[in-house]
Design an enzyme around this catalytic site. Structure first.
Site, PDB file in Angstrom:
ATOM      1  N   GLU A 264       0.814  -1.221   0.000  1.00  0.00           N
ATOM      2  CA  GLU A 264       0.000   0.000   0.000  1.00  0.00           C
ATOM      3  C   GLU A 264       0.849   1.274   0.000  1.00  0.00           C
ATOM      4  O   GLU A 264       0.724   2.140   0.874  1.00  0.00           O
ATOM      5  CB  GLU A 264      -0.991  -0.028   1.162  1.00  0.00           C
TER       6      GLU A 264
ATOM      7  N   GLU B 178      -5.135  -8.388  -0.654  1.00  0.00           N
ATOM      8  CA  GLU B 178      -5.898  -8.175   0.578  1.00  0.00           C
ATOM      9  C   GLU B 178      -7.336  -7.857   0.197  1.00  0.00           C
ATOM     10  O   GLU B 178      -7.570  -7.026  -0.688  1.00  0.00           O
ATOM     11  CB  GLU B 178      -5.348  -7.009   1.409  1.00  0.00           C
TER      12      GLU B 178
END
Length: 526
Positions: free
Chosen positions: A184, A302
Site C-alpha cells: 500500500e 488483501e
C-alpha cells in the site's frame, strides 16, 4: 444483494430503511438446474490461492503455525502473505562498523515451517530494515519502518535474498513464489510520502535486482490500497522497460477510508453498494486489458468486509454470505483473492484483548472457527469440474461420482445508520429467504449418501453464542468448550437417497436470510 420482494409496498419500505430484510415477505423459490453433463471445465480455485497473516514475529509462533496448519488442511490455502519480511525481529540485516551483513536464518526457519505445512510464501518485499532506513517513521504495534530504503543497499539486499532462496530451496521452487514489492505505497503511513513516483522507482530497483538473480522469478506490484495506480504503474513499467509479471492491489467492503491502524474508527458501515469489491476488481481487470500487458494476472492480495482490525462485522455470520457473493462475482477477473487474514492471532494494533474483538481472522485467538471460516471450507469442497449455474448464489462441482453444491442467501441487514461496532455488537437475527429447489441432472444411477450442512444465525455461529454469554473478556474452559461444540459443522441432514435410471435427483434446501449451505452427494458404501 437481496432477492426481489414480491410486495411493492414492502420493497418501498425496505428501500427507505423503514423495515429490515428480516421483516419482509418471503420471496419466491429459486429454481436451480445443475447438469452434470455440462461440467467440462475445472473449478476456478482463485479463491484459495492465498491468505493473509501477521508479520513474521507473530506468524512464526507455534500457536500461529498450528492454526495455519488447520487452515491449510480444512480450507486449502496454497500461499500465505504477510508484511515486513525484513523486520529486525528476525535479525536479517545488520550494520556493524559501517558495513551491512545478512543473516537469513530467521527467514529460513519461517519459510521451512510454512513449507512443512504445505503452504508457500507469497513474498511481500518490505518494509525497511533499520540498517537501511531514511527516517524513523514506523507503523503498527510492532514498529515496522516505512521510510524509503536506501536505494543501493536495498538493491543489494534483494539480490542477496533472491540468490539465497534459490540456493536453499532450488530454482524450481522459488520460481513458483510471487514477489510483491511493498504494501500500500499510496498510503503515507505505509510508504513515507505516499507518492507514486517514489514507489515506481523503488519497484524498478527491486524488480531488476530479482531478475538479475533469475529472469524466471515472478515480480509484481503496485500493491495499492483502494485498487489504485494500476494503469499508471503499468505505463511506467512499459516506458522504462521494467519487468512485471503480475498486478496486485487491495480492496475492502467499507464505505470510506483506507487505513485504521489501531481500529479506532466507529463510523464505518458494511457497504450496501452491491458493486463494492466487485467494481474495483472488474475495473482493474479492464485497466490491465487496456494496458501494454493485457494478459497479466490480477492478484488481490488483501480483501475483506472491512480494513479495520477491530470491526465486529468480521465476527458476524453476516460476513460469510457477503464473502461468497463477492467471490462469485470476481471469478475470471481476478486470479487470486487473498483474504485478510486466517487468524486473530494478529498484533498490528496490539495483542487481541478479547476472544471476539472484531479481528480480521477466520479463526479466533483461541482457535474457534468463525462463520467466515465455513465460507472457505464449503468452497474447498468444490472439487473437480464446475457444474454451471445461472443462479448467482450457487456454485457446484463434480469429481468422479461425488457432487458438491454450495448455495447461499445474501441480504444486507438494515443497520439504520449504525456503525458496525454498534450494530454487530449484538445478535443479528435472521429472517425469511427463498427456498432453493435443486434439480441435478445426468447423475449416475444408484444409491448416494446425502449430507446437508449449514452456516448462519445460530448455525456454526459461535459469535452469537459469545454475545449471549455476555461477551466475556476471557473464556473459562466450559465457555470455550461450548463455543467449540457449536462450530463442529455437523450435517443437519444425513440420509441415503436413490438416483433412478433417468439420472435426475431433486432436493429442496430450506434457506433463511444469510445462510450458506453445502450439499454433498457421494456413492453410498455397500
Amino acid at each position: 444483494m437481496p432477492r426481489p420482494l414480491r410486495h411493492p409496498l414492502a420493497a418501498a419500505l425496505l428501500s427507505l430503511g423503514l423495515i429490515s430484510t428480516s421483516q419482509a415477505s418471503p420471496p419466491a423459490n429459486r429454481e436451480v438446474a445443475l447438469d452434470h453433463a455440462a461440467a467440462t471445465k475445472p473449478m476456478d480455485r482463485f479463491f484459495d490461492l492465498s491468505v493473509g497473516a501477521d508479520f513474521p514475529g507473530t506468524t512464526g509462533r507455534p500457536e500461529n503455525m498450528a492454526q495455519l496448519q488447520i487452515a491449510v488442511g480444512e480450507l486449502g490455502f496454497r500461499y500465505v502473505r504477510f508484511h515486513d519480511i525484513f523486520h529486525d525481529k528476525l535479525g536479517t540485516v545488520r550494520k556493524v562498523d559501517g558495513r551491512i551483513s545478512y543473516d537469513f536464518s530467521g527467514i529460513d526457519k519461517l519459510y521451512d515451517d510454512l513449507l512443512a505445512r504445505g503452504i508457500k510464501p507469497l513474498v511481500e518485499l518490505g518494509f525497511t530494515p533499520s540498517a537501511m532506513k531514511t527516517s524513523e517513521q514506523t507503523i503498527f504495534y510492532w514498529k515496522g519502518n516505512t521510510s524509503h530504503p536506501q536505494p543501493g543497499p536495498w538493491a543489494e539486499l534483494i539480490e542477496a535474498f533472491g540468490r539465497h532462496l534459490i540456493e536453499r530451496y532450488g530454482a524450481h521452487e522459488v520460481r513458483q513464489w510471487p514477489f510483491e514489492v511493498w504494501n500500500e505505497p499510496n498510503l503515507a503511513g505505509f510508504f513515507e510520502g505516499g507518492q507514486s513516483k517514489d514507489y515506481f522507482e523503488l519497484y524498478a530497483i527491486t524488480a531488476r535486482a530479482l531478475k538479475r538473480v533469475d529472469p524466471a522469478l515472478l515480480v509484481g506490484g503496485p500493491s495499492t490500497a483502494g485498487a489504485a495506480w494500476v494503469p499508471e504503474f503499468l505505463a511506467y513499467c512499459k516506458a522504462n522497460a521494467v519487468p512485471v509479471d503480475f498486478v496486485t492491489t487491495h480492496t475492502y467492503g467499507v464505505t470510506e477510508g483506507f487505513l485504521d491502524e489501531f481500529g479506532k474508527r466507529t463510523d464505518k458501515i458494511l457497504a450496501v453498494d452491491p458493486n463494492s469489491i466487485i467494481g474495483d476488481v472488474r475495473r482493474n481487470r479492464k485497466e490491465i486489458e487496456d494496458s501494454p500487458y493485457p494478459h497479466l494476472p490480477l492478484y488481490v492480495t488483501e480483501w475483506s468486509t472491512s480494513y479495520s482490525p477491530r470491526d465486529k462485522v468480521h465476527d458476524s455470520y453476516i460476513s460469510a454470505p457477503w464473502m461468497l457473493t463477492k467471490l462469485r462475482a470476481t471469478r475470471g477477473y481476478a486470479q487470486a483473492m487473498s483474504y485478510w487474514t486466517y487468524s486473530d492471532l494478529f498484533e498490528e494494533p496490539g495483542p487481541p484483548d478479547a476472544p471476539f474483538h472484531g479481528g480480521f481472522g477466520l479463526m479466533t485467538r483461541e482457535g474457534v472457527r468463525k462463520s467466515s471460516w465455513f465460507a472457505y471450507k464449503y468452497l474447498n469442497a468444490l472439487r473437480g469440474n464446475e457444474i454451471p449455474s445461472t443462479d448467482d448464489k450457487v456454485l457446484a462441482a463434480t469429481q468422479g461420482d461425488k457432487t458438491a453444491v454450495l448455495a447461499w442467501d445474501w441480504q444486507h441487514p438494515d443497520q439504520k445508520e449504525m456503525g458496525n461496532g454498534v450494530f454487530f455488537g449484538k445478535p443479528v437475527p435472521n429472517g425469511p429467504a427463498s427456498t432453493v429447489k435443486l434439480a441435478l441432472r445426468n447423475l449416475k444411477p444408484g444409491a448416494y449418501r446425502l449430507e446437508l450442512r449449514r452456516t448462519g444465525y445460530k448455525a456454526n455461529d459461535a459469535y452469537t453464542a459469545y454475545l449471549e454469554m455476555g461477551a466475556p473478556k476471557q473464556l473459562d474452559a466450559g465457555q470455550l468448550a461450548k463455543l467449540q461444540s457449536l462450530t463442529q459443522d455437523r450435517p443437519e441432514t444425513t440420509r441415503t437417497v436413490t438416483v433412478a435410471k433417468d439420472g435426475l435427483f431433486n432436493f429442496t434446501v430450506p434457506m433463511r436470510s444469510n445462510d450458506i449451505t453445502l450439499l454433498t452427494l457421494e456413492p453410498a458404501k455397500q
